[in-house]
Design an enzyme around this catalytic site. Structure first.
Site: not given
Ligand code: COA
Length: 460
Positions: A81, A119, A255, A264
């Site tokens: 991609e 993906c 994935h 998860k």
């Molecule tokens: N200590 C431990 N864990 C922590 C933490 C800390 N200090 N702060 C946050 N976390 C955990 C959160 O609880 C969350 O866990 P959960 O998923 O079990 O709820 C995780 O870390 C991620 O935190 P979150 O606030 O959800 O992160 P975010 O909103 O900044 O975004 C993604 C995370 C992954 C959504 C973002 O990085 C993204 O969009 N990435 C691209 C993903 C992708 O490519 N998708 C394409 C298709 S699969």
């Protein structure tokens, strides 16, 4: 006719960003990256690399190791991609590179295309090529499927902490030494969604990360439902009423946009699989809260519009993931597949297969006999589609798995400073410069400014 993976190789770029440096520079809690997302290092491409180079390097590695000549390869598919051309397929570029080593026109006979569906496209390519083999069209030739990607997000975006780059090459044939795929059980699910997409002209995607995560889970679950129907109707698996289909999958590969997503996904799938089984009552007692049920279930929009439900649901999942029952399943079936992702990051199409390779290597290193183990695959691509399928490890797998050594595949990597990383990300380095020389590898030597033609060389 049997069909499966005979051997696989990986190519990972030799530059990386460490989460210690990244978290400090972006003022992100390092625990969020390491504990929350499961990311320690992210592989980054050098200025003289593109996804075609990564693919050619993985393909060359597997051909060299198995002493395969171009005449032995009937089809070469590249799934990506990160494409840089709307018309010329990436396999043409890879053929051009490989012919620099094997000689002009040596791949002339070799069919193939570039496939795209975020993906998941590598899994479609795998499936189509397995069917080419099963149909008897291969005539003793191999199919080579290479999944190659550069996961690059906007600087400062929430996706930036889930980057990575690399390629996995899979050699397919009718007498595979590694894994034979189960026939007539591959299941798909598809719907038109805008969770993650990269419009023409953009080199980074538009991402709705949380929406995408939820869609991933829902699509894979739908595909798993169909897979279940198929394995039961074909008689491949015969679960009793108090058993789940997952009881019959020895290892699960999901994935992995980041490694914690695998964990998860396992929780989500187990929850839906176990809900109607006798074991669920004692589980609910351990979890200590009733399972939240969405008042208006059905569409992803109704779920996302209900923040109270999402909050309760996350709490329930967290408690489920603390149970011994969950952790036993996690350790037994999934944890080894996440190790490579932690050190390399997101490889988009290649993430699932890097995870499979990681699982094989680290389970083997535990001293487990993998012969006859059933491997389940949960593939997801934004936009969006999921594919669930399975296969069984062969009796000869040791010939292949005993050579797997991630440590040496990613040895001698160079840790980038944040300044170097940002310079590469912004494309500010002069076109004829790179941080590393790329020795014994295919490198990009030039992109012609007048017509965008790309030139590559094997840097011996
Ligand atoms: N200590 C431990 N864990 C922590 C933490 C800390 N200090 N702060 C946050 N976390 C955990 C959160 O609880 C969350 O866990 P959960 O998923 O079990 O709820 C995780 O870390 C991620 O935190 P979150 O606030 O959800 O992160 P975010 O909103 O900044 O975004 C993604 C995370 C992954 C959504 C973002 O990085 C993204 O969009 N990435 C691209 C993903 C992708 O490519 N998708 C394409 C298709 S699969």
């Amino acid at each position: 006719m049997a069909a499966g993976i005979d051997d696989m190789s990986i190519y990972i770029p030799k530059l990386y960003v460490d989460t210690e440096d990244f978290a400090e520079a972006r003022d992100v809690d390092i625990d969020k990256m390491r504990k929350g997302l499961g990311i320690y290092q992210m592989a980054i491409v050098d200025n003289n690399q593109d996804p075609a180079c990564l693919a050619a390097n993985a393909a060359y590695k597997i051909m060299k190791r198995n002493d395969i000549q171009p005449k032995d390869v009937g089809r070469l598919y590249i799934s990506t991609e990160s494409s840089f051309d709307e018309s010329k397929a990436m396999n043409a570029y890879v053929v051009g590179m490989l012919e620099q080593v094997y000689g002009p026109d040596t791949f002339e006979h070799c069919g193939g295309v570039e496939t795209k569906f975020a993906c998941v496209s590598g899994s479609y390519a795998l499936y189509d090529n397995l069917n080419w083999i099963r149909a008897g069209e291969a005539d003793s030739q191999y199919a080579l499927v290479v999944v190659s990607d550069i996961a690059k997000y906007d600087l400062g975006s929430s996706g930036e902490m889930t980057q990575g780059a690399g390629a996995v090459a899979m050699l397919l044939n009718d007498e595979p030494r590694l894994l034979t795929f189960d026939r007539k059980v591959t299941a798909t699910s598809i719907s038109d969604e805008y969770d993650f997409y990269r419009p023409f002209g953009k080199d980074t995607p538009i991402v709705h990360g949380q929406y995408s995560n939820l869609l991933y889970l829902m699509q894979v679950r739908k595909a798993l439902e169909l897979y279940k129907t198929k394995v039961i109707s074909t008689g491949l698996i015969k679960p009793s009423p108090d058993e789940s289909i997952l009881d019959y999958i020895d290892y699960l590969n999901m994935h992995l946009p980041y490694s914690a997503m695998g964990r998860k996904a396992l929780a989500y799938l187990l929850r839906h699989e176990w809900r109607n089984l006798p074991r669920w009552g004692p589980m609910i007692e351990k979890i200590g809260m009733a399972e939240p049920i969405a008042k208006t279930p059905g569409t992803i929009e109704t779920i996302l519009a209900n923040p109270d439900f999402i909050k309760d649901d996350s709490k329930f999942n967290r408690l489920l993931m603390e149970t011994d029952e969950f952790n036993d399943m996690y350790e037994e079936k999934l944890s080894s597949s996440l190790i490579a992702s932690k050190m390399i990051g997101n490889l988009y199409t290649a993430s699932l297969y890097l995870g499979f390779r990681s699982s094989l290597e680290y389970e083997h290193k535990k001293g487990i006999d993998l012969a006859g183990k059933r491997i389940g695959f949960g593939s997801y691509g934004s936009g969006s589609s999921a594919m669930v399928f399975s296969g069984v490890i062969t009796e000869e797998y040791l010939d292949i798995v005993s050579h797997m050594e991630l440590e040496s595949d990613i040895a001698n990597r160079r840790r980038l400073t944040l300044e170097e990383y940002e310079m590469l990300h912004r494309g500010l380095m002069p076109a004829d410069e790179s941080l590393l020389s790329g020795k014994d590898e295919f490198i990009l030597t030039d992109v012609d400014k007048s017509n965008s033609e790309r030139r590559y060389a094997f840097n011996s």
